[in-house]
Design a protein around this motif. Sequence first.
Motif, PDB file in Angstrom:
ATOM      1  N   UNK A  75      34.538  64.849  13.905  1.00 20.97           N
ATOM      2  CA  UNK A  75      34.718  63.402  13.792  1.00 20.97           C
ATOM      3  C   UNK A  75      34.614  62.954  12.346  1.00 20.97           C
ATOM      4  N   UNK A  76      33.651  63.492  11.650  1.00 19.78           N
ATOM      5  CA  UNK A  76      33.478  63.141  10.229  1.00 19.78           C
ATOM      6  C   UNK A  76      34.707  63.534   9.426  1.00 19.78           C
ATOM      7  N   UNK A  77      35.267  64.726   9.691  1.00 17.16           N
ATOM      8  CA  UNK A  77      36.462  65.163   8.973  1.00 17.16           C
ATOM      9  C   UNK A  77      37.647  64.252   9.278  1.00 17.16           C
ATOM     10  N   UNK A  78      37.790  63.803  10.544  1.00 15.58           N
ATOM     11  CA  UNK A  78      38.887  62.930  10.904  1.00 15.58           C
ATOM     12  C   UNK A  78      38.751  61.563  10.238  1.00 15.58           C
ATOM     13  N   UNK A  79      37.542  61.031  10.228  1.00 16.52           N
ATOM     14  CA  UNK A  79      37.309  59.755   9.549  1.00 16.52           C
ATOM     15  C   UNK A  79      37.567  59.870   8.054  1.00 16.52           C
ATOM     16  N   UNK A  80      37.173  60.990   7.487  1.00 14.51           N
ATOM     17  CA  UNK A  80      37.416  61.206   6.052  1.00 14.51           C
ATOM     18  C   UNK A  80      38.908  61.258   5.755  1.00 14.51           C
ATOM     19  N   UNK A  81      39.679  61.909   6.622  1.00 18.23           N
ATOM     20  CA  UNK A  81      41.129  61.995   6.428  1.00 18.23           C
ATOM     21  C   UNK A  81      41.769  60.613   6.535  1.00 18.23           C
ATOM     22  N   UNK A  82      41.325  59.820   7.528  1.00 17.33           N
ATOM     23  CA  UNK A  82      41.870  58.464   7.664  1.00 17.33           C
ATOM     24  C   UNK A  82      41.534  57.617   6.441  1.00 17.33           C
ATOM     25  N   UNK A  83      40.313  57.723   5.955  1.00 14.78           N
ATOM     26  CA  UNK A  83      39.913  56.963   4.772  1.00 14.78           C
ATOM     27  C   UNK A  83      40.719  57.390   3.552  1.00 14.78           C
ATOM     28  N   UNK A  84      40.932  58.693   3.416  1.00 15.10           N
ATOM     29  CA  UNK A  84      41.694  59.199   2.268  1.00 15.10           C
ATOM     30  C   UNK A  84      43.107  58.632   2.264  1.00 15.10           C
ATOM     31  N   UNK A  85      43.741  58.571   3.444  1.00 15.14           N
ATOM     32  CA  UNK A  85      45.088  58.015   3.526  1.00 15.14           C
ATOM     33  C   UNK A  85      45.086  56.528   3.167  1.00 15.14           C
ATOM     34  N   UNK A  86      44.075  55.811   3.637  1.00 14.54           N
ATOM     35  CA  UNK A  86      43.987  54.379   3.354  1.00 14.54           C
ATOM     36  C   UNK A  86      43.738  54.119   1.876  1.00 14.54           C
ATOM     37  N   UNK A  87      42.797  54.832   1.294  1.00 15.46           N
ATOM     38  CA  UNK A  87      42.466  54.623  -0.114  1.00 15.46           C
ATOM     39  C   UNK A  87      43.607  55.059  -1.018  1.00 15.46           C
ATOM     40  N   UNK A  88      44.364  56.078  -0.592  1.00 13.15           N
ATOM     41  CA  UNK A  88      45.529  56.519  -1.366  1.00 13.15           C
ATOM     42  C   UNK A  88      46.592  55.425  -1.409  1.00 13.15           C
ATOM     43  N   UNK A  89      46.802  54.745  -0.277  1.00 12.27           N
ATOM     44  CA  UNK A  89      47.765  53.645  -0.237  1.00 12.27           C
ATOM     45  C   UNK A  89      47.337  52.520  -1.176  1.00 12.27           C
ATOM     46  N   UNK A  90      46.054  52.179  -1.152  1.00 12.54           N
ATOM     47  CA  UNK A  90      45.554  51.128  -2.037  1.00 12.54           C
ATOM     48  C   UNK A  90      45.702  51.519  -3.497  1.00 12.54           C
ATOM     49  N   UNK A  91      45.434  52.766  -3.809  1.00 12.72           N
ATOM     50  CA  UNK A  91      45.494  53.198  -5.205  1.00 12.72           C
ATOM     51  C   UNK A  91      46.927  53.314  -5.695  1.00 12.72           C
ATOM     52  N   UNK A  92      47.851  53.655  -4.813  1.00 11.64           N
ATOM     53  CA  UNK A  92      49.259  53.634  -5.204  1.00 11.64           C
ATOM     54  C   UNK A  92      49.689  52.216  -5.573  1.00 11.64           C
ATOM     55  N   UNK A  93      49.258  51.257  -4.779  1.00 14.70           N
ATOM     56  CA  UNK A  93      49.564  49.862  -5.096  1.00 14.70           C
ATOM     57  C   UNK A  93      48.936  49.452  -6.418  1.00 14.70           C
ATOM     58  N   UNK A  94      47.701  49.882  -6.644  1.00 15.75           N
ATOM     59  CA  UNK A  94      47.018  49.547  -7.897  1.00 15.75           C
ATOM     60  C   UNK A  94      47.735  50.163  -9.092  1.00 15.75           C
ATOM     61  N   UNK A  95      48.264  51.366  -8.939  1.00 17.33           N
ATOM     62  CA  UNK A  95      48.987  52.004 -10.042  1.00 17.33           C
ATOM     63  C   UNK A  95      50.251  51.224 -10.395  1.00 17.33           C
ATOM     64  N   UNK A  96      50.942  50.723  -9.376  1.00 19.07           N
ATOM     65  CA  UNK A  96      52.146  49.933  -9.660  1.00 19.07           C
ATOM     66  C   UNK A  96      51.790  48.629 -10.382  1.00 19.07           C
ATOM     67  N   UNK A  97      50.716  47.990  -9.953  1.00 16.20           N
ATOM     68  CA  UNK A  97      50.275  46.784 -10.651  1.00 16.20           C
ATOM     69  C   UNK A  97      49.863  47.106 -12.083  1.00 16.20           C
ATOM     70  N   UNK A  98      49.160  48.215 -12.257  1.00 18.08           N
ATOM     71  CA  UNK A  98      48.730  48.605 -13.601  1.00 18.08           C
ATOM     72  C   UNK A  98      49.937  48.804 -14.510  1.00 18.08           C
ATOM     73  N   UNK A  99      50.952  49.509 -14.017  1.00 17.61           N
ATOM     74  CA  UNK A  99      52.141  49.766 -14.830  1.00 17.61           C
ATOM     75  C   UNK A  99      52.863  48.468 -15.176  1.00 17.61           C
ATOM     76  N   UNK A 100      52.955  47.557 -14.201  1.00 19.28           N
ATOM     77  CA  UNK A 100      53.631  46.291 -14.463  1.00 19.28           C
ATOM     78  C   UNK A 100      52.897  45.439 -15.478  1.00 19.28           C
ATOM     79  N   UNK A 101      51.575  45.341 -15.320  1.00 21.17           N
ATOM     80  CA  UNK A 101      50.789  44.542 -16.269  1.00 21.17           C
ATOM     81  C   UNK A 101      50.840  45.163 -17.664  1.00 21.17           C
TER      82      UNK A 101
END
Length: 201
Positions: free
Chosen positions: A10-36
């Motif tokens: 269960x812990x591994x599955x939750x970690x995988x879900x969190x990793x996917x979510x945080x990766x999506x957020x960080x991809x968005x942050x990278x695009x904002x960083x590049x634009x700014x």
Amino acid sequence: MVVEPDDPTVIDRLTADFTADITRLRDSAERWRNGIAMITGILSAVLVFKGPDPVAGLATPLRVLLFAVVVLAIAAGMTGCFFAIRAAAGLPVVQQRRTTIDALATDQRARREATVRHLHRAIGLSAVMIALLVVSVGLAWFLPRPPAKAPMARMELVDGRVLCGPLVRLDADEVAITVFGEAVVVKRAQVNALSESQSCS
């Protein structure tokens, strides 16, 4: 099948879900960083290569005002880049493996909230930067400038007199200049030579 609360699966599955979510957020942050970063870089380059032309003719207090607005815009852009980088990469810390679901959920929630908070700050600061850029352009266009000074003219007359002062009018029949605050009109036939002068002293 009963799943234990702290089951490693269960812990591994939750970690995988969190990793996917945080990766999506960080991809968005990278695009904002590049634009700014791009907008801030373009603004800085324009200021370097354009030089003082936009403030030419402005009074000193107005130049200071325009300079302050532009500096604030650059500062907002750079700070926005910093928060976007924080959201995209986080801080270099040692991550310890969580052995309980509660500890893992608390850690993931804190990291997710921190990423979203930094991304929101970056977006807000980018909006502030764009607003300040619009204000600076408006100030550069519409701030009052003193009227252009009339060119100084040195006029030699046929009778030997020399008149010097700001040129008021020059046409086919007459030449008008200001001498000691009063307009003097001379017929072109009485002018022996007319030239531009840096000063009348």
